[in-house]
Design an enzyme around this catalytic site. Structure first.
Site, PDB file in Angstrom:
ATOM      1  N   GLU A  76     -20.153 -50.583  33.860  1.00 24.43           N
ATOM      2  CA  GLU A  76     -20.428 -51.461  35.006  1.00 24.43           C
ATOM      3  C   GLU A  76     -19.130 -51.870  35.708  1.00 24.43           C
ATOM      4  OE1 GLU A  76     -23.565 -53.023  35.745  1.00 24.43           O
ATOM      5  OE2 GLU A  76     -24.769 -52.659  33.951  1.00 24.43           O
ATOM      6  N   HIS A  93     -22.172 -60.811  32.344  1.00 28.20           N
ATOM      7  CA  HIS A  93     -23.534 -60.268  32.386  1.00 28.20           C
ATOM      8  C   HIS A  93     -24.100 -60.202  30.979  1.00 28.20           C
ATOM      9  CE1 HIS A  93     -26.925 -57.672  32.718  1.00 28.20           C
ATOM     10  NE2 HIS A  93     -26.320 -56.683  32.091  1.00 28.20           N
ATOM     11  N   HIS A 115     -28.154 -60.478  28.441  1.00 23.40           N
ATOM     12  CA  HIS A 115     -29.591 -60.173  28.413  1.00 23.40           C
ATOM     13  C   HIS A 115     -30.381 -61.304  27.732  1.00 23.40           C
ATOM     14  CE1 HIS A 115     -28.482 -55.547  28.379  1.00 23.40           C
ATOM     15  NE2 HIS A 115     -28.223 -56.134  29.541  1.00 23.40           N
ATOM     16  N   GLU A 157     -30.584 -81.423  33.602  1.00 20.32           N
ATOM     17  CA  GLU A 157     -29.344 -80.659  33.413  1.00 20.32           C
ATOM     18  C   GLU A 157     -29.329 -79.359  34.217  1.00 20.32           C
ATOM     19  OE1 GLU A 157     -27.344 -83.258  31.846  1.00 20.32           O
ATOM     20  OE2 GLU A 157     -26.345 -81.322  31.708  1.00 20.32           O
ATOM     21  N   HIS A 169     -34.146 -56.974  33.412  1.00 18.47           N
ATOM     22  CA  HIS A 169     -32.886 -56.508  32.832  1.00 18.47           C
ATOM     23  C   HIS A 169     -32.031 -57.654  32.270  1.00 18.47           C
ATOM     24  CE1 HIS A 169     -28.926 -54.032  33.457  1.00 18.47           C
ATOM     25  NE2 HIS A 169     -28.837 -54.857  32.441  1.00 18.47           N
TER      26      HIS A 169
HETATM   27  O1  2HA Z   1     -23.344 -52.688  29.211  1.00 18.27           O
HETATM   28  O2  2HA Z   1     -25.799 -54.453  29.821  1.00 18.27           O
HETATM   29  O3  2HA Z   1     -26.315 -53.406  32.142  1.00 18.27           O
HETATM   30  C1  2HA Z   1     -24.680 -52.622  28.933  1.00 18.27           C
HETATM   31  C2  2HA Z   1     -25.451 -53.319  29.975  1.00 18.27           C
HETATM   32  C3  2HA Z   1     -25.768 -52.581  31.194  1.00 18.27           C
HETATM   33 ZN    ZN Z   2     -27.288 -55.207  31.156  1.00 24.81          ZN
END
Ligand code: 2HA
Ligand code: ZN
Length: 269
Positions: free
Chosen positions: A118, A142, A144, A173, A214
């Site tokens: 990324e 980033h 998940h 909050e 995602h």
């Molecule tokens: O790097 O999260 O979006 C792995 C990820 C791709």
């Molecule tokens: Zn990801």
């Protein structure tokens, strides 16, 4: 050979904080396998000696990022796991330097770790923040988060302002810690420039963006604060989902209660 972080206390502190947050992402269950990636602009923290470090490898970028030419970044490595970034950040991430035209980068420390797939997306966000938002915004994180991703599977929540309104109204909050709301980006293939470009459009107004089915992405001055924003939203999502599981619709705070916080905490409108 000495690690680059032994040459500058500020850089060491920054890498320690990245490792701390990587540990949180793993402990929260937001970083399965190699899920998620972090990049931080560390240009101001690079020790003078390191500027002459030999390149371990030069890599061409898909486009020129002239706004951040000659900048240095710490980036997590492709295929590397957050749980290992937490304990060995310099074996699971790299320090890179963009060249003078911004169309290639050199990996300069410590080991040959290839940056996240990324990277071009992250660099386009760093470039955007530097040019149009605020040069102090140095972090892209980033991850998940399970609960937040679950909410993106409901089309109703992807309509303008719905997600932010629901999550804000679960606890004060959320309104305070994420005052600029949440950008929503429709599903796109991970790692593509299309996903990055759609994200940048949302970063005009927001510091946190949710990618449909995602994950989430947060930007800011400080890696700990980017984690705090996602963590607070995750808590709101849990309260919402727990209420639904218990069989009732959570009442949520009223518009007035939310608006009162804007004045009281001097939040951006
Ligand atoms: O790097 O999260 O979006 C792995 C990820 C791709
Ligand atoms: Zn990801």
């Amino acid at each position: 050979m000495k690690s680059i972080i032994e040459l500058n206390a500020g850089l060491k502190k920054q890498i320690d904080e990245i490792a701390e947050v990587a540990g949180y992402l793993w402990q929260r269950g937001w970083a399965e396998r190699n899920g998620g990636n972090i990049s931080v602009n560390v240009t101001d923290l690079i020790p003078e000696e390191a500027k002459s470090f030999a390149s371990l490898q030069q890599v061409k970028l898909p486009k020129a990022f002239n706004i951040i030419a000659n900048n240095y970044f710490y980036v997590t490595g492709t295929g590397k796991r957050m749980r290992y970034v937490a304990t060995k950040p310099m074996e699971n991430g790299a320090i890179i330097r963009l060249n003078e035209t911004g169309d290639a980068y050199d990996i300069i420390a410590d080991q040959l770790v290839i940056p996240t797939s990324e990277l071009a997306s992250h660099l386009s966000m760093h470039s955007y923040m530097r040019e149009f938002r605020d040069p102090n915004m140095k972090v892209v994180c980033h991850t998940h988060p399970t609960d937040l991703i679950a909410l993106t599977h409901n089309k109703r929540f992807l309509e303008p302002n719905v997600m932010a309104r629901i999550l804000w109204s679960m606890i004060p909050e959320s309104r305070i810690v994420v005052p600029r709301g949440i950008g929503i980006v429709p599903y796109n293939v991970p790692g593509t420039m299309e996903l990055a470009d759609a994200t940048i459009l949302e970063l005009e107004k927001h510091d946190v963006v949710m990618w449909e089915k995602h994950g989430t992405l947060a930007v800011g001055d400080d890696i700990i604060e980017t984690f705090d924003m996602i963590d607070t939203l995750s808590k709101s999502a849990q309260i919402y989902l727990l209420s639904k599981q218990a069989g009732f619709e959570p009442e949520g705070m009223t518009n007035q209660q939310l608006d009162d916080l804007v004045d009281l905490f001097n939040l951006p409108e």
